[in-house]
Motif scaffolding. Structure first.
Motif, PDB file in Angstrom:
ATOM      1  N   ARG A   1       1.290  -3.311  -6.083  1.00 37.43           N
ATOM      2  CA  ARG A   1       1.088  -3.691  -4.715  1.00 37.43           C
ATOM      3  C   ARG A   1      -0.090  -4.697  -4.804  1.00 37.43           C
TER       4      ARG A   1
ATOM      5  N   GLY B   1       0.768  -1.133  -0.034  1.00 39.26           N
ATOM      6  CA  GLY B   1      -0.141  -0.021  -0.075  1.00 39.26           C
ATOM      7  C   GLY B   1       1.139   1.097   0.159  1.00 39.26           C
ATOM      8  N   GLU B   2       0.075   2.637   0.568  1.00 43.65           N
ATOM      9  CA  GLU B   2       0.587   3.655   0.532  1.00 43.65           C
ATOM     10  C   GLU B   2       1.760   3.337   1.488  1.00 43.65           C
TER      11      GLU B   2
ATOM     12  N   PHE C   1      -8.412  -2.389   0.787  1.00 38.25           N
ATOM     13  CA  PHE C   1      -6.911  -2.566  -0.612  1.00 38.25           C
ATOM     14  C   PHE C   1      -7.495  -1.059  -1.833  1.00 38.25           C
TER      15      PHE C   1
ATOM     16  N   ARG D   1      -7.101   2.002   0.320  1.00 38.67           N
ATOM     17  CA  ARG D   1      -5.996   2.551   1.051  1.00 38.67           C
ATOM     18  C   ARG D   1      -4.873   2.883  -0.206  1.00 38.67           C
ATOM     19  N   ILE D   2      -4.865   1.981  -1.617  1.00 39.12           N
ATOM     20  CA  ILE D   2      -4.085   2.544  -2.874  1.00 39.12           C
ATOM     21  C   ILE D   2      -4.490   3.542  -2.983  1.00 39.12           C
TER      22      ILE D   2
END
Length: 293
Positions: free
Chosen positions: A148, A73-74, A244, A247-248
Motif C-alpha cells: 500500500r 488501503g483496505e 494511513f 486505514r490499513i
C-alpha cells in the motif's frame, strides 16, 4: 496453529505444489461466476457505507488482460473488481488473515494466486502459476507496487518488474487502474490499454506502466481539486501518516509496508549505507557523519 505457523505452512504447500508441477484448474470456467461475486461485493460495500465514483469506463477488451492497479488501503481490490465488469484472477500479496477468514474462501473460489511479498522464493514460485493462468485464457488483477502506498507526495511507488515480464512473455495487454480513497468515498480511474509488443524490454514497459498509473492518479487529484500549500497544516505529514496507519489496520503497518514494497538498487544502497546509523557510537573519527550542515 499461530498465524506465523499458518503462513509458513502455506508457503511450504505452494513450494511443494510448484515442485510437483501441479496445474490450476477451471481457469476459464471461474469467469462465469463473476456476476455472483460482483453482487456479493456490492452488498458488502453498501453495508460498509462506501461509494464509488468512476472516471471513464474499463476498456472493452474481450481477450485476456492484466489489470495493473495502484494500492492505497483496505477494500481497493474489492471495489475495483466490482466495477471491472468481468472476471479475473487476483494476485494477492501477504494474505495472512485470509487463511482464517471467510474472505479467503471467497478469493479462492474466484481464482487467486497467494504469495508473501517479502519472500523471494515465494515471489518466484508465484510467477509461473500467473503465466499459466494467462496462457490458459484467464486474466489477472495485480498491484505491482507490492504494498500500500503510504507516501504523502509520491503518486505511485516503484513497481516490481514481474507485471511487465509476464505481460511480455505471454503477449498480454495491460490496463492501468488508479484508485484513491476519501474517507468512505472511492474514486477509480481506468487508463488505456498498454500493448507489450510496443516496448523493447521489461524496464521500458515497467516505466510506462508506472507513468500511466501516476497520470491516472493525478487525474483523480485534479478532479478533486488541488489545494495550495498554504492551506495545509504545518503537521500535514504527521496527520497523513496517522490516517494511513489507521486505514490499513489490522492488515498492515508502516513497517510491513516498507518491508514489502519494491526497492531499486540505488534505494537499497542508500538504505544499507545508513543501516547501522542508530548503533553508531559518536567519536572523533565519525563526527563528520553527525553534522547537520
Amino acid at each position: 496453529m499461530t498465524l506465523p505457523e499458518l503462513e509458513q505452512y502455506h508457503r511450504e504447500k505452494r513450494k511443494k505444489q510448484f515442485e510437483q508441477g501441479k496445474k490450476f484448474g477451471k481457469i476459464y470456467i471461474r469467469k462465469i461466476f463473476y456476476p455472483v461475486f460482483r453482487t456479493f461485493l456490492t452488498v458488502d460495500r453498501l453495508f460498509r457505507k462506501q461509494t464509488i465514483t468512476m472516471i471513464g469506463m474499463p476498456p472493452l477488451h474481450k481477450e485476456r488482460v492484466i489489470f495493473a492497479c495502484t494500492h492505497i488501503g483496505e477494500n481497493d481490490l474489492e471495489n475495483i473488481y466490482e466495477k471491472l465488469g468481468r472476471g479475473c484472477w487476483w494476485f494477492v500479496g501477504d494474505p495472512n488473515f485470509m487463511y482464517r477468514d471467510i474472505s479467503g474462501l471467497f478469493v479462492y473460489l474466484n481464482g487467486c494466486i497467494f504469495l508473501d511479498t517479502d519472500d523471494k522464493d515465494d515471489r518466484r514460485i508465484s510467477y509461473l502459476p500467473a503465466v499459466e493462468v494467462l496462457k490458459g485464457g484467464g486474466s489477472l488483477m495485480i498491484f505491482p507496487e507490492g504494498a500500500r502506498n503510504g507516501s504523502e507526495n509520491l503518486p505511485v511507488m516503484n513497481l516490481f518488474p514481474g507485471t511487465a515480464k509476464m505481460a511480455m512473455e505471454t503477449n498480454t495487454s495491460i490496463v492501468p487502474v488508479a484508485i484513491e480513497q476519501y474517507d468512505k468515498r472511492f474514486i477509480i480511474n481506468f487508463g488505456h490499454v498498454i500493448c507489450p509488443e510496443d516496448f523493447c524490454n521489461i524496464g521500458e514497459l515497467t516505466r510506462s506502466i508506472r507513468d500511466a498509473l501516476a497520470t491516472l492518479k493525478w487525474g483523480i487529484w485534479e478532479k478533486e481539486g488541488v489545494q495550495s500549500r498554504k492551506s495545509l497544516p504545518e503537521n500535514y505529514r504527521k496527520l497523513f501518516v496517522r490516517q494511513f496507519e489507521e486505514r490499513i489496520k489490522p492488515y498492515d503497518t508502516m513497517a510491513s509496508v516498507e518491508r514489502t514494497r519494491y526497492y531499486t538498487r540505488a534505494e537499497m544502497e542508500q538504505r544499507d549505507a545508513f543501516l547501522y546509523f542508530d548503533k553508531l557510537i559518536p567519536c572523533r573519527e565519525n563526527a563528520f557523519l553527525l553534522r547537520t550542515r
